[in-house]
Design a protein around this motif. Structure first.
Motif, PDB file in Angstrom:
ATOM      1  N   MET A 138       0.767  -1.500  -0.146  1.00 35.31           N
ATOM      2  CA  MET A 138       0.018   0.258   0.255  1.00 35.31           C
ATOM      3  C   MET A 138       0.990   1.582  -0.244  1.00 35.31           C
ATOM      4  N   LEU A 139       1.888   0.896   0.575  1.00 38.41           N
ATOM      5  CA  LEU A 139       2.650   2.602   0.429  1.00 38.41           C
ATOM      6  C   LEU A 139       3.612   2.973  -0.505  1.00 38.41           C
ATOM      7  N   GLN A 140       3.963   1.339  -1.191  1.00 44.12           N
ATOM      8  CA  GLN A 140       4.742   1.628  -1.985  1.00 44.12           C
ATOM      9  C   GLN A 140       3.296   2.227  -3.917  1.00 44.12           C
ATOM     10  N   VAL A 141       2.778   2.357  -3.517  1.00 38.24           N
ATOM     11  CA  VAL A 141       1.342   2.777  -4.277  1.00 38.24           C
ATOM     12  C   VAL A 141       1.877   4.271  -4.138  1.00 38.24           C
ATOM     13  N   LEU A 142       0.963   4.749  -2.431  1.00 40.07           N
ATOM     14  CA  LEU A 142       0.851   5.694  -2.611  1.00 40.07           C
ATOM     15  C   LEU A 142       2.406   6.670  -2.573  1.00 40.07           C
ATOM     16  N   LEU A 143       3.208   6.118  -3.210  1.00 40.90           N
ATOM     17  CA  LEU A 143       4.701   7.294  -2.998  1.00 40.90           C
ATOM     18  C   LEU A 143       4.973   6.533  -4.622  1.00 40.90           C
ATOM     19  N   SER A 144       3.890   5.757  -5.428  1.00 41.04           N
ATOM     20  CA  SER A 144       4.075   5.631  -6.985  1.00 41.04           C
ATOM     21  C   SER A 144       4.207   7.083  -7.868  1.00 41.04           C
ATOM     22  N   GLY A 145       4.904   7.301  -8.134  1.00 39.86           N
ATOM     23  CA  GLY A 145       4.311   8.420  -9.455  1.00 39.86           C
ATOM     24  C   GLY A 145       3.232   8.942  -9.728  1.00 39.86           C
ATOM     25  N   ALA A 146       2.382   8.038  -9.902  1.00 38.00           N
ATOM     26  CA  ALA A 146       0.355   8.412 -10.395  1.00 38.00           C
ATOM     27  C   ALA A 146       0.431   8.663  -9.268  1.00 38.00           C
ATOM     28  N   VAL A 147       0.259   8.802  -8.215  1.00 38.13           N
ATOM     29  CA  VAL A 147      -0.194   9.069  -6.808  1.00 38.13           C
ATOM     30  C   VAL A 147       0.804  10.019  -6.338  1.00 38.13           C
ATOM     31  N   LEU A 148       2.320  10.507  -6.400  1.00 31.60           N
ATOM     32  CA  LEU A 148       2.923  11.055  -5.828  1.00 31.60           C
ATOM     33  C   LEU A 148       2.886  12.573  -6.747  1.00 31.60           C
ATOM     34  N   PHE A 149       2.970  12.313  -7.859  1.00 30.00           N
ATOM     35  CA  PHE A 149       3.365  14.203  -8.813  1.00 30.00           C
ATOM     36  C   PHE A 149       1.829  14.629  -8.843  1.00 30.00           C
ATOM     37  N   PRO A 150       0.106  14.115  -9.239  1.00 32.79           N
ATOM     38  CA  PRO A 150      -0.215  14.833  -9.323  1.00 32.79           C
ATOM     39  C   PRO A 150      -0.412  15.507  -8.019  1.00 32.79           C
ATOM     40  N   GLY A 151      -0.471  14.253  -6.898  1.00 39.46           N
ATOM     41  CA  GLY A 151      -0.707  14.819  -5.182  1.00 39.46           C
ATOM     42  C   GLY A 151       0.758  16.014  -4.809  1.00 39.46           C
ATOM     43  N   LEU A 152       1.259  16.121  -5.661  1.00 40.98           N
ATOM     44  CA  LEU A 152       2.079  17.338  -5.557  1.00 40.98           C
ATOM     45  C   LEU A 152       1.268  18.392  -5.591  1.00 40.98           C
ATOM     46  N   PHE A 153       0.870  18.102  -7.216  1.00 40.87           N
ATOM     47  CA  PHE A 153       0.412  19.441  -7.555  1.00 40.87           C
ATOM     48  C   PHE A 153      -0.911  19.738  -7.160  1.00 40.87           C
ATOM     49  N   LEU A 154      -1.292  18.851  -7.143  1.00 41.70           N
ATOM     50  CA  LEU A 154      -2.958  19.891  -6.625  1.00 41.70           C
ATOM     51  C   LEU A 154      -2.505  20.488  -5.353  1.00 41.70           C
ATOM     52  N   ALA A 155      -1.478  19.945  -4.362  1.00 46.03           N
ATOM     53  CA  ALA A 155      -1.382  20.244  -2.893  1.00 46.03           C
ATOM     54  C   ALA A 155      -0.333  21.768  -3.054  1.00 46.03           C
ATOM     55  N   PHE A 156       0.627  21.567  -4.422  1.00 45.44           N
ATOM     56  CA  PHE A 156       0.628  23.154  -4.133  1.00 45.44           C
ATOM     57  C   PHE A 156       0.033  24.453  -4.879  1.00 45.44           C
ATOM     58  N   ARG A 157      -1.503  24.204  -5.616  1.00 45.11           N
ATOM     59  CA  ARG A 157      -2.604  24.417  -6.151  1.00 45.11           C
ATOM     60  C   ARG A 157      -3.042  25.113  -4.989  1.00 45.11           C
ATOM     61  N   GLY A 158      -3.091  24.020  -3.926  1.00 47.70           N
ATOM     62  CA  GLY A 158      -3.846  25.062  -3.038  1.00 47.70           C
ATOM     63  C   GLY A 158      -2.938  25.831  -2.149  1.00 47.70           C
ATOM     64  N   ILE A 159      -1.975  25.496  -1.865  1.00 47.02           N
ATOM     65  CA  ILE A 159      -0.778  26.534  -0.758  1.00 47.02           C
ATOM     66  C   ILE A 159      -0.062  27.328  -1.442  1.00 47.02           C
ATOM     67  N   LEU A 160       0.231  27.554  -2.781  1.00 46.74           N
ATOM     68  CA  LEU A 160       0.694  28.678  -3.068  1.00 46.74           C
ATOM     69  C   LEU A 160      -0.911  29.703  -3.072  1.00 46.74           C
ATOM     70  N   PRO A 161      -1.801  30.155  -3.560  1.00 46.23           N
ATOM     71  CA  PRO A 161      -2.465  31.118  -3.513  1.00 46.23           C
ATOM     72  C   PRO A 161      -2.602  32.068  -2.277  1.00 46.23           C
ATOM     73  N   CYS A 162      -2.667  30.530  -0.773  1.00 45.23           N
ATOM     74  CA  CYS A 162      -2.184  31.189   0.324  1.00 45.23           C
ATOM     75  C   CYS A 162      -1.325  32.034   0.181  1.00 45.23           C
ATOM     76  N   VAL A 163      -0.034  31.702   0.037  1.00 44.15           N
ATOM     77  CA  VAL A 163       1.067  32.500   0.337  1.00 44.15           C
ATOM     78  C   VAL A 163       1.273  34.145  -0.841  1.00 44.15           C
ATOM     79  N   PHE A 164       1.269  33.369  -1.856  1.00 41.26           N
ATOM     80  CA  PHE A 164       0.636  34.633  -3.117  1.00 41.26           C
ATOM     81  C   PHE A 164      -0.134  34.685  -3.324  1.00 41.26           C
ATOM     82  N   LYS A 165      -1.269  35.938  -2.569  1.00 45.59           N
ATOM     83  CA  LYS A 165      -2.244  36.251  -2.575  1.00 45.59           C
ATOM     84  C   LYS A 165      -3.232  37.030  -4.018  1.00 45.59           C
ATOM     85  N   LEU A 166      -1.965  37.776  -4.807  1.00 43.66           N
ATOM     86  CA  LEU A 166      -2.064  38.141  -5.967  1.00 43.66           C
ATOM     87  C   LEU A 166      -2.257  37.741  -7.009  1.00 43.66           C
ATOM     88  N   TRP A 167      -1.693  36.529  -6.780  1.00 40.82           N
ATOM     89  CA  TRP A 167      -1.282  35.142  -8.043  1.00 40.82           C
ATOM     90  C   TRP A 167      -2.863  35.351  -8.610  1.00 40.82           C
TER      91      TRP A 167
END
Length: 259
Positions: A1-30
């Motif tokens: 299960m851990l290997q699946v969660l760390l695989s690229g199919a989950v890791l890269f889209p997950g990171l992308f969505l996380a950054f999309r959620g975090i960045l607007p909170c830091v850079f409010k004018l973007w």
């Protein structure tokens, strides 16, 4: 299960969505385009560091015998991270393209459609073709057509990602308005250096290593390889040369502007 969660199919889209959620909170004018662009580049940065690390490990462990030495990372990294990343990145590039033109006020970009997809493919044709070629050529070759040989050269191909963190950092610095600082200029120099060394000079190096293994001169190596191998290498190398020329032109224009 851990290997699946760390695989690229989950890791890269997950990171992308996380950054999309975090960045607007830091850079409010973007805008959405700014957030998507930087999110895509941050994920690209992370993948490139992972691929470079894997490449260094594989190349160093297979240095003694570049044909027959094996390293488990060569096929596994392609399956678990290479293929998922290339698939994800096509979608992420499309989102970046879509939001960029939506912010510019293009009428057809009010919603996703075949027209916006077609526009993306036409504008980014070489990049899309590059990703598809890696998915349709590198994956089958790595898994099925090598006879368990050449892990060293697979590791070398991973090392083509050495320049990507610097390319991504350059775009992020521009987004932050730091394009005139010394860091951006130094980073531009590293982009040119690493791009040339690891995306262009790397291919003659691989031919030279092949020749050393079989004790044949460098100039005759292409004649000892199959036509498909030479054509495949050329198809990977050609766009790298084209992109390097574009980078040199851009660097020259920036130098002239600074003068």
């Amino acid at each position: 299960m851990l290997q699946v969660l760390l695989s690229g199919a989950v890791l890269f889209p997950g990171l992308f969505l996380a950054f999309r959620g975090i960045l607007p909170c830091v850079f409010k004018l973007w805008s959405d385009a700014d957030v998507v662009l930087v999110s895509e580049r941050l994920v690209s940065f992370i993948h490139a560091v992972m691929a470079t690390t894997a490449g260094v490990i594989i190349v160093s462990s297979c240095w003694g015998n570049v044909i027959n030495d094996r390293n488990w990372l060569a096929p596994h990294f392609v399956i678990w991270y290479g293929v998922p990343y290339m698939t994800y990145d096509i979608f992420a590039m499309y989102l970046s393209h879509y939001h960029r033109f939506q912010v510019k006020g293009h009428e057809e970009y009010k919603q996703h459609s075949l027209r916006t997809i077609n526009s993306f493919v036409r504008r980014e044709f070489l990049l899309v073709l590059h990703h598809i070629a890696l998915l349709t050529i590198l994956l089958p070759v790595t898994l099925f057509f090598r006879d368990d040989q050449g892990d060293f050269f697979i590791g070398c191909l991973f090392l083509t990602e050495v320049s990507t963190p610097f390319v991504s950092l350059g775009k992020i610095l521009i987004q932050l308005g730091l394009q005139d600082c010394w860091l951006h200029k130094a980073n531009g120099g590293m982009v040119l250096l690493t791009f040339f060394m690891c995306r262009i000079a790397l291919f003659p190096f691989m031919y030279w290593m092949f020749g050393c293994h079989y004790n044949i001169p460098f100039y005759s190596v292409p004649f000892h390889l199959s036509l498909s191998t030479n054509v495949g290498n050329f198809c990977i190398l050609a766009p790298q040369v084209y992109w390097f020329i574009l980078l040199c032109r851009k660097g020259y224009r920036l130098y002239q502007r600074s003068q």
